[in-house]
Design an enzyme around this catalytic site. Sequence first.
Site, PDB file in Angstrom:
ATOM      1  N   ARG A 113       0.691  -1.283   0.135  1.00 35.78           N
ATOM      2  CA  ARG A 113       0.213   0.005   0.049  1.00 35.78           C
ATOM      3  C   ARG A 113       0.896   1.308   0.115  1.00 35.78           C
ATOM      4  NH1 ARG A 113      -2.612  -3.799  -1.007  1.00 35.78           N
ATOM      5  NH2 ARG A 113      -4.724  -4.251  -0.047  1.00 35.78           N
ATOM      6  N   SER A 160     -11.924  -0.195   1.898  1.00 31.89           N
ATOM      7  CA  SER A 160     -10.972  -0.769   3.084  1.00 31.89           C
ATOM      8  C   SER A 160     -10.509   0.857   3.842  1.00 31.89           C
ATOM      9  CB  SER A 160      -9.911  -1.605   2.827  1.00 31.89           C
ATOM     10  OG  SER A 160     -10.505  -2.865   2.290  1.00 31.89           O
ATOM     11  N   GLU A 198      -5.578   3.567   5.202  1.00 37.46           N
ATOM     12  CA  GLU A 198      -4.829   3.755   3.841  1.00 37.46           C
ATOM     13  C   GLU A 198      -4.794   4.974   3.376  1.00 37.46           C
ATOM     14  OE1 GLU A 198      -6.911   1.096   1.195  1.00 37.46           O
ATOM     15  OE2 GLU A 198      -6.273  -0.888   2.318  1.00 37.46           O
TER      16      GLU A 198
END
Length: 319
Positions: A146, A223, A319
Amino acid sequence: TLRLPARAAQYCRIENEAQLHALPPHRQRFILGGGSNLVLLGDIDGLVLHVALTGKRLVAEDAGAWFVEAAAGENWHDFVLWTLAQGWPGLENLALIPGTVGAAPVQNIGAYGLEAGERIHQVSAIDLNSGDTRTFSKAECQFSYRNSLWKNEGWHLSGRFCITSVVFRLPKPWQPNCAYAELARELAAKDRATPSSQHIAEAVIALRQRKLPDPAILPNAGSFFENPRVDADVAERLATAFPFLPRYPQADGQIKLAAGWLIEQAGWKGRQLGPVGMYEKQALVLVNRGGACAQDLLDLMAAVREDVAQRFGVRLEPE
């Protein structure tokens, strides 16, 4: 897609590269993709460049791979389906991820056992300070979980480099990637012992549609937290205390934990705090039930992180 109240002082939809070269100097630029993995905490006192460049093509082919280029404004899911329709598999595990092609390298999007960085060959971008076009190799992009050079440098926030296109290396011969347990179960349930790339894409789409809310109906950004990574000894201690803790060994020796499981065990699955909450079908997804502002989201984020940290000693990062 979180539908938080925010306005841009100035806005420009970028439909061709000439517009980027013609931009006047500006003290603050913000580069926007599809807005599906974005938390706007307030108004943007600057120029928002909404990247809407389109186009996709096969640029090269050799004995080992197809090299496929897509412009930064192409819809990611549509691009994945297009590559499969052309007979160029390799991105099927990343089907139905919202957003644009140009945003994919920034966070190094990933799902069901594959990360975009594994397939990216190079990224082209325009330096908005000099007007020069630069090509970044896969190695230069510094992809990790990520993460990437693009995210670390914050170029979407500073407006320094604007990604214009991405070239993907789709390998020959194709091998199915079904190692992710949830995906393997879905394929087994459909009696796909030797799945095609299309079968995998269909399974991924079915999984995502079952557990993730449609942002057009229930505002969300997918998410919200990263799956945390911890040292092996930390994971072992946690597994002793929590025997059902999902653990995923990584190549670097660390252990990836399932953030959704941690959040659910901390009591936040389906629980709300004001107008925001964690989704009842997937605890990793933060949803806006209506009328939320940035502070509502920040309060929920802090509460979830605190409860997970107290119970497991693990700090979650968004994130």
